[in-house]
Design a protein around this motif. Structure first.
Motif, short mmCIF file in Angstrom:
data_model
loop_
_atom_site.label_atom_id
_atom_site.label_comp_id
_atom_site.label_asym_id
_atom_site.label_seq_id
_atom_site.Cartn_x
_atom_site.Cartn_y
_atom_site.Cartn_z
N TYR A 183 0.67 -0.87 0.14
CA TYR A 183 -0.35 0.31 -0.32
C TYR A 183 0.74 1.27 0.08
O TYR A 183 1.99 1.41 1.34
CB TYR A 183 -0.61 -0.19 1.15
CG TYR A 183 -2.30 -0.98 1.55
CD1 TYR A 183 -3.81 -0.11 0.60
CD2 TYR A 183 -2.16 -2.04 1.24
CE1 TYR A 183 -4.89 -1.06 0.52
CE2 TYR A 183 -3.85 -2.98 1.37
CZ TYR A 183 -4.20 -2.06 0.83
OH TYR A 183 -5.25 -3.10 0.15
N ALA A 184 0.44 2.38 -0.87
CA ALA A 184 1.69 3.30 -1.49
C ALA A 184 0.21 4.33 -0.90
O ALA A 184 -1.03 4.16 -1.68
CB ALA A 184 2.96 3.43 -2.94
N TRP A 185 0.49 5.85 -0.57
CA TRP A 185 -0.34 6.96 -0.59
C TRP A 185 0.88 7.80 -0.32
O TRP A 185 1.89 8.18 -0.78
CB TRP A 185 -0.85 6.49 0.78
CG TRP A 185 -0.21 6.63 1.92
CD1 TRP A 185 0.81 7.98 2.45
CD2 TRP A 185 -0.04 5.16 2.62
NE1 TRP A 185 1.20 7.39 3.85
CE2 TRP A 185 1.28 6.34 3.84
CE3 TRP A 185 0.40 4.18 2.51
CZ2 TRP A 185 1.42 5.28 4.94
CZ3 TRP A 185 0.74 2.90 4.07
CH2 TRP A 185 1.76 3.86 4.89
N PHE A 190 -0.72 12.32 -7.70
CA PHE A 190 0.85 12.23 -8.38
C PHE A 190 1.77 11.60 -7.73
O PHE A 190 2.58 10.64 -8.06
CB PHE A 190 1.50 14.21 -8.74
CG PHE A 190 2.27 13.82 -9.38
CD1 PHE A 190 2.44 13.92 -10.86
CD2 PHE A 190 2.94 14.87 -8.56
CE1 PHE A 190 3.98 13.92 -10.44
CE2 PHE A 190 4.41 14.53 -9.02
CZ PHE A 190 5.26 14.78 -10.62
N GLU A 191 1.35 12.11 -6.51
CA GLU A 191 2.25 11.92 -5.27
C GLU A 191 2.52 10.30 -5.13
O GLU A 191 3.67 9.93 -4.51
CB GLU A 191 2.24 12.05 -4.06
CG GLU A 191 3.02 12.82 -3.08
CD GLU A 191 3.34 13.58 -1.47
OE1 GLU A 191 3.78 15.18 -2.09
OE2 GLU A 191 2.21 13.06 -0.57
N ALA A 192 1.15 9.37 -4.60
CA ALA A 192 1.02 8.14 -4.22
C ALA A 192 1.52 7.41 -5.56
O ALA A 192 2.30 6.57 -4.93
CB ALA A 192 -0.48 8.23 -4.44
N LYS A 193 1.61 7.65 -7.03
CA LYS A 193 2.34 6.82 -8.10
C LYS A 193 3.94 7.47 -7.99
O LYS A 193 4.45 6.36 -8.43
CB LYS A 193 1.71 7.80 -9.56
CG LYS A 193 2.28 7.23 -10.02
CD LYS A 193 2.21 8.16 -11.79
CE LYS A 193 2.20 8.07 -13.07
NZ LYS A 193 4.50 8.17 -13.13
N ARG A 194 4.45 8.07 -7.38
CA ARG A 194 5.32 8.40 -7.25
C ARG A 194 6.30 7.11 -6.42
O ARG A 194 6.75 6.85 -6.77
CB ARG A 194 5.70 10.08 -7.28
CG ARG A 194 7.33 10.34 -7.05
CD ARG A 194 8.12 12.24 -7.15
NE ARG A 194 7.34 11.72 -5.07
CZ ARG A 194 7.59 12.42 -5.06
NH1 ARG A 194 6.94 13.85 -5.44
NH2 ARG A 194 7.60 12.73 -3.68
#
Ligand SMILES: CSC[C@@H](O)[C@@H](O)C(=O)COP(=O)(O)O
Ligand SMILES: [Zn+2]
Length: 216
Positions: A183-185, A190-194
């Motif tokens: 899980y990334a946030w 844009f920031e979650a994808k990075r």
């Protein structure tokens, strides 16, 4: 909790961001076997008045259909009447929003995030030592060392929630579920994808380096 006061434009923005992220991650093979789920928040986190658009459960995330997403409230209940079922892992999204105030959360299963979670399970975290892409996680410290937390995976999702609460770390915008996925946030899509891309790069790097160290 009311939902109608959130503008149509904001809801459309969330759905469009989900569609773009889903298409891109699908092109990378990050949704094998219908796995993965994505969400984008709408509404005001500080006023405790937010909802989020999330992928419907069990869908093939490599295709677009009119039934891919629905909105839920901060407790994970549908914001409006729908026959769609929110992701089985919606409660994990709810908890991450509650703890971080994030604007978007992306979850994918990859071979690298699965293998690395098992390899470092006894340590409880994946150590990362001075890799440039730590900056992609928002950490600009020279030669930074970080530990990416790993939590146990259970079939009963509510059991995972307190594990996330206990292990989520300020400054690390992601958490790994053992033999399951990341899980990334981030503050927005844009920031979650990075962050997600940086994590996946780091997992492959750590995996390959471990093999080299073992002379294999
Ligand atoms: C089909 S395997 C993956 C699921 O068990 C789950 O972990 C997952 O990521 C997708 O569940 P979903 O309910 O579609 O959001
Ligand atoms: Zn999953």
């Amino acid at each position: 909790m009311t939902f109608n006061h959130i503008s149509t434009e904001e809801k459309q923005r969330a759905l469009s961001e989900l569609r773009s992220a889903k298409e891109l991650f699908a092109s990378r093979g990050w949704f094998p076997g219908t796995s993965g789920n994505l969400s984008v928040r709408v509404g005001d986190f500080d006023a405790n008045d937010f909802h989020f658009a999330i992928t419907a459960s069990g869908k093939d995330k490599t295709v677009h259909t009119p039934e891919d997403y629905l909105f839920v409230d901060r407790e994970g209940k549908p914001s409006e009447p729908t026959k769609l079922k929110p992701s089985a892992e919606t409660l994990i999204h709810c908890e991450i929003y509650r703890l971080t105030g994030a604007g978007a959360i992306f979850h994918v299963h990859t071979v690298f995030n699965n293998v690395i979670s098992e390899h470092f399970w006894n340590r409880g975290s994946v150590p990362v030592d001075g890799v440039e892409l730590i900056k992609g996680l928002g950490n600009w410290e020279e030669e930074a060392q970080i530990e990416i937390p790993i939590v146990p995976n259970y079939a009963d999702i509510p059991r995972i929630v307190p594990e996330v609460t206990a292990k989520l770390q300020a400054g690390i915008p992601g958490i790994i579920l053992r033999k399951h996925g990341i899980y990334a946030w981030g503050a927005n899509a844009f920031e979650a994808k990075r962050h997600l891309e940086a994590f996946e790069f780091i997992f492959e790097y750590v995996y390959r380096l471990e093999l080299l160290k073992q002379g294999r």
